[in-house]
Design an enzyme around this catalytic site. Structure first.
Site, PDB file in Angstrom:
ATOM      1  CE  LYS A 113      -4.023  -1.800   1.607  1.00  0.00           C
ATOM      2  NZ  LYS A 113      -3.863  -3.417   1.920  1.00  0.00           N
TER       3      LYS A 113
HETATM    4  C1  PLP Z   1      -4.493  -4.425   1.144  1.00  0.00           C
HETATM    5  C2  PLP Z   1      -3.572  -5.728   1.047  1.00  0.00           C
HETATM    6  C3  PLP Z   1      -4.237  -6.673   0.209  1.00  0.00           C
HETATM    7  C4  PLP Z   1      -5.229  -6.643  -0.704  1.00  0.00           C
HETATM    8  O1  PLP Z   1      -5.342  -5.660  -1.585  1.00  0.00           O
HETATM    9  P1  PLP Z   1      -6.340  -5.173  -2.312  1.00  0.00           P
HETATM   10  O2  PLP Z   1      -5.823  -3.860  -3.171  1.00  0.00           O
HETATM   11  O3  PLP Z   1      -7.447  -4.572  -1.307  1.00  0.00           O
HETATM   12  O4  PLP Z   1      -7.188  -6.328  -2.816  1.00  0.00           O
HETATM   13  C5  PLP Z   1      -3.299  -7.733   0.072  1.00  0.00           C
HETATM   14  N1  PLP Z   1      -2.202  -7.865   0.925  1.00  0.00           N
HETATM   15  C6  PLP Z   1      -1.631  -7.027   1.660  1.00  0.00           C
HETATM   16  C7  PLP Z   1      -0.536  -7.350   2.393  1.00  0.00           C
HETATM   17  C8  PLP Z   1      -2.473  -5.845   2.035  1.00  0.00           C
HETATM   18  O5  PLP Z   1      -2.105  -5.063   2.835  1.00  0.00           O
END
Ligand code: PLP
Length: 467
Positions: A113
């Site tokens: 993120k």
């Molecule tokens: C947020 C997150 C996801 C999922 O991603 P999306 O974009 O919500 O599908 C997967 N793995 C980790 C470690 C995350 O922080």
């Protein structure tokens, strides 16, 4: 480029007009009126570009109301080796020929993120400065999103962050990561309750439109369009890293929750990147896997708590963007489908011509269990000497089921194992390694305000700190 709503009820807007907002004004999601298509020449010129140059080539097409020089400066400031631990930003690791891990977790909070959120922080600062405005970001987190948002917004002018988290329910690492921030514009509110209590408070405050306007309340959740845009870039970066010629096909496997990450892959494919398959990997919270296998989208009443917690969702908030394309970009169809979803129901496209289109979009899926995660973490460690985290393991497990001879499979690494020590110990009987600068993280002083799950108390806190 003009932005519309997936439900057809918003006048066209520009990129910076939708940057600070959440949902479109009619409750839908914002979406470009058309995806930019790359010409052969443009695509050829991208091979050999570094991350910042690639980011500019991709993002300028979506953020076309930011002057090119300004956008370049923002990207140059965001995607640096200082912030992402290498100039590659998102390095690819090859496990064996044709099987790769795309490292997306080298930002400050060790999860993917950061890649988008770090850009969002700089875009917010830029646009707020230009418009002489301010924003107070209110959010709820069970771990990853909140910390990525805080690390992106720390010290930013014109921005304050009020982040609600469930007291004592995050991992010690995640807790320390958030609560140890010292910046005066970051407010951690530890709620005596669970994540849903935090989310309910955020909803209640945001539904008070008068309060929301007066105190300039905003959000940075996963439906934010700029976040999706920023994530398109690394699909290109990975493609060039594992192929020699444009025209070769690759597949990606994406650990998925709210469908933001894989939505970016879908858009990269629409722009012309030769992606053969986009494999959607879920954990036990398998609403998405169920849809791609059966055509039925059935949001659950509650999500299950799993050992890949950042994928614990009961409905996938970005999924509406994909369905918009799936139904031929017809907002009336999307509106009718989400009328059912918003009323707590579901929909089933199985017997419609739309569902047959899923194949043409390259989408496949699978899910994994706690036992699968442990087995995959062990297998990858024993076979290749590479330690992966629980979310990445979900992706790798499903990737191996969908791999084809001659087509490189790129597994997105969405977090580093250091964030999820407990499960790594369970799988491997040892602790994961941590970046050296985080060795003493849990011993740093922590700053947070403990509060009851009380909407009025949270509002009062915001008022007291917004003056
Ligand atoms: C947020 C997150 C996801 C999922 O991603 P999306 O974009 O919500 O599908 C997967 N793995 C980790 C470690 C995350 O922080």
């Amino acid at each position: 480029m003009k932005y519309l709503s997936t439900r057809g009820g918003m006048p066209p807007k520009t990129f910076t007009e939708i940057l600070l907002g959440g949902l479109a004004t009619d409750g839908g999601l914002t979406i470009p009126d058309a995806y930019p298509k790359l010409s052969k020449e443009e695509f050829a010129a991208m091979r050999g570009m570094n991350y910042r140059e690639l980011a500019f080539e991709v993002i300028r097409r979506f953020a076309d109301d930011i002057p090119a020089d300004d956008l370049k400066a923002i990207l140059d400031k965001t995607y640096t080796a200082e912030i992402f631990r290498s100039d590659d930003i998102t390095p690819v690791k090859t496990l064996e020929p044709g099987l790769h891990i795309l490292g997306l977790s080298y930002g400050p909070t060790l999860a993917f993120k950061d890649v988008a959120m770090q850009l969002l922080g700089n875009l917010f600062e830029y646009v707020l400065e230009r418009e002489n405005a301010e924003i107070n970001i209110l959010g709820a987190t069970s771990g990853d999103t909140g910390s990525a948002a805080e690390y992106a917004m720390r010290g930013k002018k014109r921005v304050k962050v009020f982040m609600l988290s469930p007291l004592g329910r995050m991992s010690p690492f995640q807790t320390a990561q958030m609560y140890s921030l010292q910046e005066a514009n970051i407010f951690n509110i530890a709620v005596k309750g669970v994540f849903d209590d935090c989310q309910d408070i955020v909803k209640a405050v945001s539904n008070d439109l008068e309060f929301k306007a007066k105190y300039k309340i905003g959000a940075v959740n996963s439906i934010n369009w700029a976040r999706v845009t920023a994530q398109i870039v690394y699909y290109f970066k990975a493609y060039f890293a594992v192929t020699k010629h444009n025209g070769e096909e690759v597949s990606f496997s994406v650990p998925s929750g709210n469908f933001g990450n894989v939505c970016a892959g879908h858009i990269a494919r629409q722009m012309g990147l030769p992606i053969r398959k986009l494999v959607v990997a879920t954990n036990e919270n398998d609403v998405l896997d169920e849809f791609f296998r059966s055509g039925a989208y059935r949001p659950r009443a509650e999500s299950k708590h799993t050992s890949s917690p950042s994928m614990d969702i009961s409905k996938a908030s970005n999924f509406e963007r994909f369905v918009y394309d799936l139904v031929g970009r017809d907002p009336a169809v999307v509106k009718a489908l989400w009328q059912q979803v918003d009323a707590g129901g579901s929909f089933d496209l199985a017997k419609t011509p739309y569902f047959a289109q899923v194949k043409n979009f390259g989408m496949e899926s699978g899910s994994s269990s706690h036992a699968d995660r442990l087995a995959t973490i062990r297998r990858i460690y024993q076979q290749y000497g590479t330690m992966i985290d629980t979310h990445t393991a979900d992706g790798v497990k499903v990737a191996l089921e969908h791999r084809e001879a001659g087509i490189p499979m790129i597994c997105l690494e969405t977090a580093l194992p250091a964030k999820f020590e407990e499960t790594i110990r369970e799988a491997l009987g040892r602790d994961p390694e941590r970046p050296a600068e985080l060795a003493d993280l849990e011993r740093s002083p922590q700053h947070y305000e403990v509060m009851s799950p009380d909407v009025e108390a949270v509002k009062a806190f915001i008022v007291a700190h917004c003056g």
